[in-house]
Design a protein around this motif. Structure first.
Motif, PDB file in Angstrom:
ATOM      1  N   LEU A  16       0.832  -1.199   0.000  1.00  0.00           N
ATOM      2  CA  LEU A  16       0.000   0.000   0.000  1.00  0.00           C
ATOM      3  C   LEU A  16       0.872   1.256   0.000  1.00  0.00           C
ATOM      4  O   LEU A  16       0.605   2.214  -0.735  1.00  0.00           O
ATOM      5  N   GLU A  17       1.922   1.248   0.800  1.00  0.00           N
ATOM      6  CA  GLU A  17       2.796   2.416   0.851  1.00  0.00           C
ATOM      7  C   GLU A  17       3.542   2.593  -0.461  1.00  0.00           C
ATOM      8  O   GLU A  17       3.796   3.727  -0.902  1.00  0.00           O
ATOM      9  N   SER A  18       3.884   1.491  -1.132  1.00  0.00           N
ATOM     10  CA  SER A  18       4.516   1.582  -2.453  1.00  0.00           C
ATOM     11  C   SER A  18       3.546   2.165  -3.471  1.00  0.00           C
ATOM     12  O   SER A  18       3.937   2.966  -4.337  1.00  0.00           O
ATOM     13  N   TRP A  19       2.278   1.756  -3.385  1.00  0.00           N
ATOM     14  CA  TRP A  19       1.271   2.296  -4.307  1.00  0.00           C
ATOM     15  C   TRP A  19       1.106   3.802  -4.100  1.00  0.00           C
ATOM     16  O   TRP A  19       1.059   4.560  -5.075  1.00  0.00           O
ATOM     17  N   LYS A  49       2.089   7.256  -6.613  1.00  0.00           N
ATOM     18  CA  LYS A  49       1.196   8.390  -6.898  1.00  0.00           C
ATOM     19  C   LYS A  49       1.789   9.706  -6.400  1.00  0.00           C
ATOM     20  O   LYS A  49       1.125  10.743  -6.416  1.00  0.00           O
ATOM     21  N   GLY A  50       3.041   9.628  -5.927  1.00  0.00           N
ATOM     22  CA  GLY A  50       3.696  10.835  -5.444  1.00  0.00           C
ATOM     23  C   GLY A  50       3.320  11.226  -4.033  1.00  0.00           C
ATOM     24  O   GLY A  50       3.590  12.354  -3.596  1.00  0.00           O
ATOM     25  N   ILE A  51       2.703  10.299  -3.294  1.00  0.00           N
ATOM     26  CA  ILE A  51       2.270  10.591  -1.919  1.00  0.00           C
ATOM     27  C   ILE A  51       3.214   9.916  -0.937  1.00  0.00           C
ATOM     28  O   ILE A  51       3.304   8.688  -0.887  1.00  0.00           O
ATOM     29  N   THR A  52       3.949  10.696  -0.185  1.00  0.00           N
ATOM     30  CA  THR A  52       4.891  10.160   0.798  1.00  0.00           C
ATOM     31  C   THR A  52       4.492  10.491   2.232  1.00  0.00           C
ATOM     32  O   THR A  52       5.050   9.947   3.176  1.00  0.00           O
ATOM     33  N   GLN A  53       3.543  11.393   2.393  1.00  0.00           N
ATOM     34  CA  GLN A  53       3.066  11.761   3.722  1.00  0.00           C
ATOM     35  C   GLN A  53       1.619  11.297   3.872  1.00  0.00           C
ATOM     36  O   GLN A  53       0.763  11.658   3.052  1.00  0.00           O
ATOM     37  N   TYR A  54       1.359  10.487   4.879  1.00  0.00           N
ATOM     38  CA  TYR A  54       0.009   9.983   5.113  1.00  0.00           C
ATOM     39  C   TYR A  54      -0.139   9.650   6.582  1.00  0.00           C
ATOM     40  O   TYR A  54       0.845   9.504   7.319  1.00  0.00           O
ATOM     41  N   ILE A  99      -7.919   3.803   4.104  1.00  0.00           N
ATOM     42  CA  ILE A  99      -7.924   2.737   3.102  1.00  0.00           C
ATOM     43  C   ILE A  99      -6.933   1.662   3.513  1.00  0.00           C
ATOM     44  O   ILE A  99      -6.061   1.879   4.363  1.00  0.00           O
ATOM     45  N   SER A 100      -7.053   0.496   2.923  1.00  0.00           N
ATOM     46  CA  SER A 100      -6.126  -0.585   3.214  1.00  0.00           C
ATOM     47  C   SER A 100      -5.962  -1.454   1.975  1.00  0.00           C
ATOM     48  O   SER A 100      -6.529  -1.155   0.907  1.00  0.00           O
ATOM     49  N   ILE A 114      -5.268  -2.957  -8.640  1.00  0.00           N
ATOM     50  CA  ILE A 114      -4.132  -2.098  -8.957  1.00  0.00           C
ATOM     51  C   ILE A 114      -3.202  -2.844  -9.905  1.00  0.00           C
ATOM     52  O   ILE A 114      -3.452  -4.000 -10.258  1.00  0.00           O
ATOM     53  N   THR A 115      -2.134  -2.204 -10.318  1.00  0.00           N
ATOM     54  CA  THR A 115      -1.232  -2.793 -11.305  1.00  0.00           C
ATOM     55  C   THR A 115      -0.700  -4.141 -10.844  1.00  0.00           C
ATOM     56  O   THR A 115      -0.574  -4.406  -9.649  1.00  0.00           O
TER      57      THR A 115
END
Length: 294
Positions: free
Chosen positions: A199-202, A206-211, A232-233, A254-255
């Motif tokens: 999930l963190e790789s996905w 998408k350019g999201i590193t802060q969550y 989400i999970s 996903i891919t």
């Protein structure tokens, strides 16, 4: 040198003390000291670094420890095989990740139990890295983990291909809507979980590193939190369709790179296996049979 010397050696390493090792082995400290000295003379190397506070393994000691574990394992297996020479009985210790433990193990127990009713299966649930270490250190006979497996000491069998899906609350009709949140909220297992890593790789793709993470230790908890809109999970699609189809969830594929997880059965190579362990491993050599079990 005898097998009891190895047990004393392992006790000293485990306790970090000659005195505590003597207590654990129900002997006197002078005997422990003498046994370790004999081993060091036998192998021509210091096995422990001694300080006033603690004793620790030297590099030579670390090497000997690996062989001690092998010797102990082989002796235990020999005893089992000789004692039950005419029967396929015994105890098999299997490791698996949480989703396998919660939702697959009952199928394994039922199917394998029909074929080998006298073999007792024991399961341990843990993160991937811990399961690998336990197999390498003879604490587990085998483990179900995600690919890839790159270790010259391990053999692996492909068991199953899992399709992973991203889970959202039913109130989220589009996956792109998730990315609009600031911060994006995720509901995951602790560090080391393969699903969390995917999930963190996905998100990273998408350019999201802060969550914002909510960390839970059960599948049911993750389902409940996602359904309530707390984030989400990501979990195997088959688990959702088979056990949580009635919940207020949306799933998104996903891919292939991140969405496909290959489940492998790993075990140590080049060591004799008991008939019980071999029966379990052989079950997964047959793809059709493996699919029926897990």
């Amino acid at each position: 040198m005898n097998t009891n010397d190895f047990k004393i050696f392992e006790a000293v390493a485990a306790n970090g003390s000659f005195t505590k090792a003597a207590e654990a082995m129900f002997t006197v400290q002078s005997n422990v000291t003498a046994r370790i000295k004999n081993l060091e003379e036998e192998f021509g190397a210091e096995l422990f670094t001694r300080t006033s506070r603690k004793v620790t393994l030297t590099s030579a000691g670390e090497t000997l420890m690996q062989y001690c574990k092998q010797v102990s394992h082989l002796i235990d297996e020999a005893k089992k095989e000789i004692k039950n020479a005419d029967q396929v009985v015994g105890h098999v210790k299997i490791g698996c990740i949480d989703t396998t433990m919660a939702l697959r193990v009952p199928h394994i127990l039922n199917r394998f139990g029909e074929l080998y009713p006298d073999i007792e299966l024991e399961f341990k649930s843990a993160m991937r890295h811990e399961l690998l270490n336990d197999v390498l250190n003879y604490k587990l006979d085998a483990a179900f983990i995600s690919a890839p497996v790159v270790n010259p000491e391990l053999e692996s069998i492909h068991v199953k291909e899992e399709q992973l899906v991203i889970l959202t609350s039913a109130q989220t009709p589009k996956l792109t809507d998730v990315l609009k949140h600031d911060p994006v909220k995720i509901v995951v297992f602790d560090q080391g979980c393969v699903f969390r890593a995917r999930l963190e790789s996905w998100l990273g793709s998408k350019g999201i590193t802060q969550y914002k993470r909510t960390i839970l230790n059960s599948i049911e908890g993750i389902i409940n939190f996602v359904e309530a809109g707390q984030g989400i999970s990501i979990l195997p699609a088959e688990i959702i369709s088979e056990y949580y189809a009635g919940r207020k969830l949306n799933t998104f594929t996903i891919t292939k790179e991140l969405g496909i997880m290959n489940v492998m059965l790993v075990y140590r190579k080049n060591i004799p296996q008991s008939r019980a362990v071999k029966a379990f491993i052989d079950m997964y050599q047959n793809t059709a049979e493996a699919t029926a079990i897990i």
